[in-house]
Design an enzyme around this catalytic site. Structure first.
Site, PDB file in Angstrom:
ATOM      1  N   GLU A   1       0.834  -1.209   0.000  1.00 31.91           N
ATOM      2  CA  GLU A   1       0.000   0.000   0.000  1.00 31.91           C
ATOM      3  C   GLU A   1       0.869   1.260   0.000  1.00 31.91           C
ATOM      4  O   GLU A   1       1.062   1.888   1.048  1.00 31.91           O
ATOM      5  CB  GLU A   1      -0.967   0.029   1.189  1.00 31.91           C
ATOM      6  CG  GLU A   1      -1.941   1.197   1.083  1.00 31.91           C
ATOM      7  CD  GLU A   1      -2.824   1.373   2.311  1.00 31.91           C
ATOM      8  OE1 GLU A   1      -3.767   2.184   2.250  1.00 31.91           O
ATOM      9  OE2 GLU A   1      -2.556   0.712   3.339  1.00 31.91           O
TER      10      GLU A   1
ATOM     11  N   LYS B   1      -2.607  -2.073  -3.106  1.00 31.15           N
ATOM     12  CA  LYS B   1      -3.671  -1.159  -2.682  1.00 31.15           C
ATOM     13  C   LYS B   1      -3.204   0.261  -2.951  1.00 31.15           C
ATOM     14  O   LYS B   1      -2.152   0.685  -2.447  1.00 31.15           O
ATOM     15  CB  LYS B   1      -3.993  -1.355  -1.197  1.00 31.15           C
ATOM     16  CG  LYS B   1      -5.103  -0.439  -0.682  1.00 31.15           C
ATOM     17  CD  LYS B   1      -5.554  -0.835   0.721  1.00 31.15           C
ATOM     18  CE  LYS B   1      -6.634   0.114   1.236  1.00 31.15           C
ATOM     19  NZ  LYS B   1      -7.210  -0.317   2.528  1.00 31.15           N
TER      20      LYS B   1
END
Length: 298
Positions: free
Chosen positions: A177, A214
């Site tokens: 992420e 992500k």
């Protein structure tokens, strides 16, 4: 090795991932928004107990079902908690059919060169070993990008892949992420650099373990199409990043193949004062909207 049934659900089934991983620093703000002020708890133990109760209310809601919610990302204390005496990861998978993930990062370093790397994660191997025993499928680790600095973005991505290798060594699937801040003055440029860096990292990835990504909903729709097609990429998911729910869903619909992994946008309208009926109806409407944006594209 990752559980084959979980892998099939995470990689191919229509739906989205719920991010229920607010941790220490963001917990007071999340509780306050839910309607529980700091006067309701006197120490961290009380604070985390109240947060756990909020999460259990979400997880055990009839609106929180696997036909729309594929997986849920948990904070460590939530992973270690229970629902009606059952460990949360087991409850999610065996009762709800929802794949459990774990947030593993311990916060961010100070900004340098327009980015914030992850702080060191002490005891990570022990945490990953415990997570695997509890039935966790994968992990999520967050770092932050504010400016379009090529060298700094490469360092962010390299750190993400380094942690991913450690996660994969325990048979877990890492979600990288590297969040580009929604309010970045160079958001589109930073996202283009990030996409290139992630692709380069995937090409250099050793072994054969899968990874996930992500990212912030991009300024350029379908920016991450090439990343999605890479054979090592299990799925690309989007964070809401502070966008209101309707705006986040509208942006998500323009990104084909990308599904949601929303946090704030998922829980924004939930309140402790709501009756169970009102709570469940509110959550159901939000879940339906996020599912629709994850599955039906424009």
């Amino acid at each position: 090795m990752p559980d084959a049934k979980m892998a099939e659900q995470v990689s191919k089934t229509p739906g989205f991932i719920a991010a229920l991983d607010q941790s220490g620093g963001s917990t007071p703000k999340a509780l306050a928004h839910y309607g529980i002020g700091p006067d309701a708890y006197s120490n961290d133990a009380d604070m985390f107990r109240l947060m756990h109760e909020m999460r259990v209310r979400i997880i055990s809601s009839p609106a929180f079902q696997s036909h729309e919610v594929l997986a849920a990302i948990l904070f460590e204390k939530t992973m270690d908690g229970t629902v009606d005496g059952t460990p949360v990861p087991s409850y999610l998978w065996k009762t709800c059919g929802i794949v459990p993930f774990l947030k593993i990062d311990k916060g961010l370093e100070d900004e340098r060169d327009g980015v914030q790397l992850m702080k060191p994660i002490p005891g990570l191997d022990e945490l990953l070993e415990r997570a695997a025993k509890l039935g966790i499928y994968g992990t999520k680790e967050r770092s932050v990008i504010r400016l379009a600095n090529p060298a700094a973005i490469k360092s962010i991505v390299q750190q993400q892949f380094d942690i991913a290798a450690q996660v994969a060594s325990h048979g877990l699937v890492p979600i990288l992420e590297p969040e580009v801040l929604v309010k970045s003055p160079e958001k589109a440029e930073a996202e283009a650099l990030l996409e290139d860096a992630v692709l380069s990292g995937l090409e250099a990835l050793p072994g054969d373990y899968p990874v996930m990504l992500k990212v912030t909903l991009p300024e350029k729709p379908d920016l991450y199409a090439r990343v999605m097609k890479h054979p090592r990429m299990q799925r690309v998911v989007a964070l809401s990043g502070g966008y209101p729910l309707d705006e986040a869903c509208q942006k998500l619909k323009a990104n084909h193949g990308m599904i949601a992994s929303f946090s704030r946008a998922l829980v924004d309208d939930l309140r402790v004062s709501q009756s169970d009926q009102a709570f469940n109806e509110t959550l159901s409407k939000v879940v339906d909207k996020i599912y629709d944006a994850s599955v039906h594209k424009i």
